[in-house]
Design a protein around this motif. Structure first.
Motif, short mmCIF file in Angstrom:
data_model
loop_
_atom_site.label_atom_id
_atom_site.label_comp_id
_atom_site.label_asym_id
_atom_site.label_seq_id
_atom_site.Cartn_x
_atom_site.Cartn_y
_atom_site.Cartn_z
N ALA A 22 13.53 -1.48 3.03
CA ALA A 22 13.61 -3.11 2.78
C ALA A 22 14.86 -3.40 2.34
N GLN A 23 15.66 -2.69 1.38
CA GLN A 23 16.74 -2.99 0.93
C GLN A 23 17.85 -2.98 1.92
N SER A 24 17.43 -2.16 3.18
CA SER A 24 18.51 -2.01 4.19
C SER A 24 18.25 -3.05 5.57
N GLY A 25 17.17 -4.13 4.88
CA GLY A 25 17.09 -5.14 5.81
C GLY A 25 15.64 -4.76 6.84
N ASP A 26 14.98 -3.73 6.50
CA ASP A 26 13.70 -3.77 7.24
C ASP A 26 12.58 -4.61 6.97
N THR A 27 12.67 -5.62 7.73
CA THR A 27 11.39 -6.55 7.41
C THR A 27 9.93 -5.98 7.60
N GLU A 28 9.72 -4.87 8.27
CA GLU A 28 8.23 -4.47 8.45
C GLU A 28 8.12 -3.62 7.17
N ALA A 29 9.21 -2.76 6.46
CA ALA A 29 8.85 -2.40 5.54
C ALA A 29 8.58 -3.31 4.21
N PHE A 30 9.33 -4.35 4.28
CA PHE A 30 8.91 -5.43 3.26
C PHE A 30 7.63 -5.90 3.38
N ALA A 31 7.16 -6.12 4.69
CA ALA A 31 5.70 -6.65 5.14
C ALA A 31 4.72 -5.69 4.53
N ALA A 32 5.11 -4.21 4.53
CA ALA A 32 4.14 -3.13 3.97
C ALA A 32 4.00 -3.58 2.64
N LEU A 33 5.18 -3.71 1.88
CA LEU A 33 5.19 -3.94 0.48
C LEU A 33 4.51 -5.14 0.19
N TYR A 34 4.29 -6.20 0.73
CA TYR A 34 3.65 -7.46 0.85
C TYR A 34 2.13 -7.03 0.79
N ARG A 35 1.80 -6.35 1.90
CA ARG A 35 0.28 -6.01 1.83
C ARG A 35 -0.46 -5.38 0.79
N ARG A 36 0.69 -4.35 0.32
CA ARG A 36 0.07 -3.37 -0.81
C ARG A 36 0.14 -4.30 -2.09
N HIS A 37 0.86 -5.17 -2.35
CA HIS A 37 1.06 -5.75 -3.63
C HIS A 37 0.32 -7.10 -3.79
N ALA A 38 0.06 -7.93 -2.69
CA ALA A 38 -0.10 -9.29 -2.79
C ALA A 38 -1.61 -9.33 -3.36
N GLY A 39 -2.29 -8.54 -3.05
CA GLY A 39 -3.91 -8.56 -3.46
C GLY A 39 -3.94 -8.35 -4.86
N ALA A 40 -3.14 -7.37 -5.47
CA ALA A 40 -3.20 -7.14 -6.94
C ALA A 40 -2.47 -8.18 -7.81
N LEU A 41 -1.47 -9.09 -7.06
CA LEU A 41 -0.84 -10.21 -7.88
C LEU A 41 -1.64 -11.40 -7.93
N MET A 42 -2.52 -11.49 -6.83
CA MET A 42 -3.24 -12.81 -6.90
C MET A 42 -3.96 -13.13 -8.02
N PRO A 43 -4.87 -12.10 -8.57
CA PRO A 43 -5.79 -12.49 -9.73
C PRO A 43 -4.73 -13.06 -11.07
N MET A 44 -3.70 -12.61 -11.27
CA MET A 44 -2.54 -12.93 -12.35
C MET A 44 -2.41 -14.48 -11.86
N LEU A 45 -1.80 -14.64 -10.70
CA LEU A 45 -1.54 -15.95 -10.52
C LEU A 45 -2.55 -16.91 -10.38
N TRP A 46 -3.56 -16.57 -9.94
CA TRP A 46 -4.79 -17.67 -9.87
C TRP A 46 -5.01 -17.98 -11.12
#
Length: 179
Positions: A22-46
């Motif tokens: 992702a640091q090299s500009g790979d948007t698919e890698a960043f999308a994978a990071l999103y999928r991996r972490h979004a669900g775990a962040l949502m309870p805190m933000l909610w």
């Protein structure tokens, strides 16, 4: 009991190759990071939003947009999960400081919000959502983000003693609500 923060941290080693890509500009890698972490962040933000799902979803999106823009600032790729958790908390708290109010849907009873995930204890979730803002923020940051009082005080712009007092207040109010 494993917290969301511990679950995210256990995946930190697996994040390193994705962070590199992702640091090299790979948007698919960043999308994978999103999928991996979004669900775990949502309870805190909610919980920080007081049960306002649209607001929590906005903060989640804003946190990942900022993460993408600032990914070059991340020096330790194994620290991605903690860095992202703190970034998300900062997004939520900064939005609150700007005075953004919860967006209460007319069909939703603001006194009894339900989390957007299967909750083991709805009464506890409702008690957390009903806390005064500052007490809820400290409780969520302390218990769900694994931040210490010094970090919380810095994020909220208060003294360490105020953070400790707010945590004590939050615990007391939850205990009263659950009796």
């Amino acid at each position: 009991m494993q917290t969301a923060a511990m679950a995210i941290d256990s995946e930190a080693d697996d994040d390193a190759p994705l962070v590199d890509a992702a640091q090299s500009g790979d948007t698919e890698a960043f999308a994978a990071l999103y999928r991996r972490h979004a669900g775990a962040l949502m309870p805190m933000l909610w919980r920080l939003s007081g049960g306002d799902r649209p607001l929590a979803e906005d903060w989640l999106q804003d946190a990942f947009v900022q993460a993408w823009r600032r990914l070059d600032q991340l020096r330790d790729r194994k620290a991605f999960a903690g860095w992202l958790r703190r970034l998300a908390a900062n997004v939520a708290l900064a939005d609150r400081r700007r005075g953004r109010l919860a967006t209460v849907d007319a069909e939703v009873d603001p006194g009894a919000p339900e989390p957007p995930w299967p909750a083991a204890d709805l009464d506890l979730e409702r008690a957390i959502a009903a806390l005064p803002d500052r007490a809820r923020q400290v409780l969520v940051l302390f218990h769900l983000s694994d931040l210490g009082h010094a970090e919380i005080a810095e994020l909220l712009g208060v003294d360490i003693g105020t953070s400790k007092a707010q945590l004590h207040r939050a615990r007391k109010l939850i205990k009263e609500a659950l009796q």
